[in-house]
Design a protein around this motif. Structure first.
Motif, mmCIF file in Angstrom:
data_model
loop_
_atom_site.group_PDB
_atom_site.id
_atom_site.type_symbol
_atom_site.label_atom_id
_atom_site.label_comp_id
_atom_site.label_asym_id
_atom_site.label_seq_id
_atom_site.Cartn_x
_atom_site.Cartn_y
_atom_site.Cartn_z
ATOM 1 N N LYS A 111 36.111 33.651 26.059
ATOM 2 C CA LYS A 111 36.251 34.253 27.395
ATOM 3 C C LYS A 111 35.650 33.434 28.530
ATOM 4 N N SER A 115 41.362 31.035 31.067
ATOM 5 C CA SER A 115 41.925 31.914 32.096
ATOM 6 C C SER A 115 42.000 33.347 31.589
ATOM 7 N N GLU A 116 42.189 34.265 32.517
ATOM 8 C CA GLU A 116 42.288 35.683 32.161
ATOM 9 C C GLU A 116 43.479 35.914 31.241
ATOM 10 N N HIS A 119 42.691 34.606 27.669
ATOM 11 C CA HIS A 119 41.753 35.540 27.049
ATOM 12 C C HIS A 119 42.478 36.809 26.596
ATOM 13 N N TRP A 120 43.365 37.324 27.415
ATOM 14 C CA TRP A 120 44.089 38.562 27.102
ATOM 15 C C TRP A 120 44.964 38.369 25.871
#
Length: 203
Positions: A111, A115-116, A119-120
């Motif tokens: 994390k 990037s978001e 991570h997602w």
């Protein structure tokens, strides 16, 4: 660990408090210095832990390390960036200690460095990967549907379709772990976001 290393560790200066509320600036200067040195060793610890997957088949056609290498190799050869390839390499690293929630374990590790979206994908790939086998285990094949409409739904579906579910081929020519080591070190060299970012900044 050798004798000299043990002695050195035992003789290192340490904080004097018995409760954190007794801590002084001098105590935390010591701890901060140790923390910065320890944090730099994270890539080594991650790589060492990944090696624990070597030889662990769990009934699959390839062992868990080969699956990880194959997933990362496929992503790399498809032109994905280093954050994405790191995620592909580590997406199942939680199998050893997170047998019931391995995606979340891996997602927590990466994390601070990705990037978001990346991570997602890592955090939720378990539900998406389940599309290919949950129904054989009496589970909901369409568990991923609960994420329908999420901005990263398609990216996660694509990760599982192109790189994860396809990475069980004993004849695939995967890159060795050594190939990915420099990439792991580059991506994990410095966090993009962390509540401890200021603490690891060099003085």
């Amino acid at each position: 660990m050798g004798v000299h290393e043990t002695i050195d560790h035992e003789n290192r200066e340490r904080a004097k408090f018995r409760e954190m509320k007794q801590g002084t600036a001098e105590d935390w200067a010591i701890i901060g210095g140790e923390y910065r040195a320890f944090a730099k060793g994270l890539p080594d610890r991650v790589l060492d832990h990944l090696k624990l997957l070597d030889g662990d088949f769990g009934g699959f056609p390839v062992d868990r390390l080969e699956h990880s290498l194959q997933t990362a190799t496929r992503a790399h050869r498809d032109g994905r960036d280093e954050q994405y390839v790191l995620m592909a390499l580590l997406h199942d690293i939680g199998d050893t200690l997170g047998s019931y929630n391995h995606p979340e374990v891996a997602a927590s590790i990466i994390k601070p460095f990705v990037s978001e979206q990346v991570h997602w994908i890592c955090q939720n790939h378990g539900a998406f990967q389940g599309y290919y086998y949950f129904h054989f285990l009496g589970m909901d094949q369409n568990a991923r549907d609960k994420f329908m409409g999420h901005p990263h739904y398609e990216a996660c579906r694509e990760f599982c379709e192109k790189y994860d579910q396809s990475a069980f081929d004993p004849d695939y020519d995967s890159e060795p772990l050594e190939f990915f080591e420099p990439m792991v070190r580059r991506v994990m060299e410095k966090p993009l976001a962390s509540m401890y970012a200021k603490a690891i900044a060099e003085e």
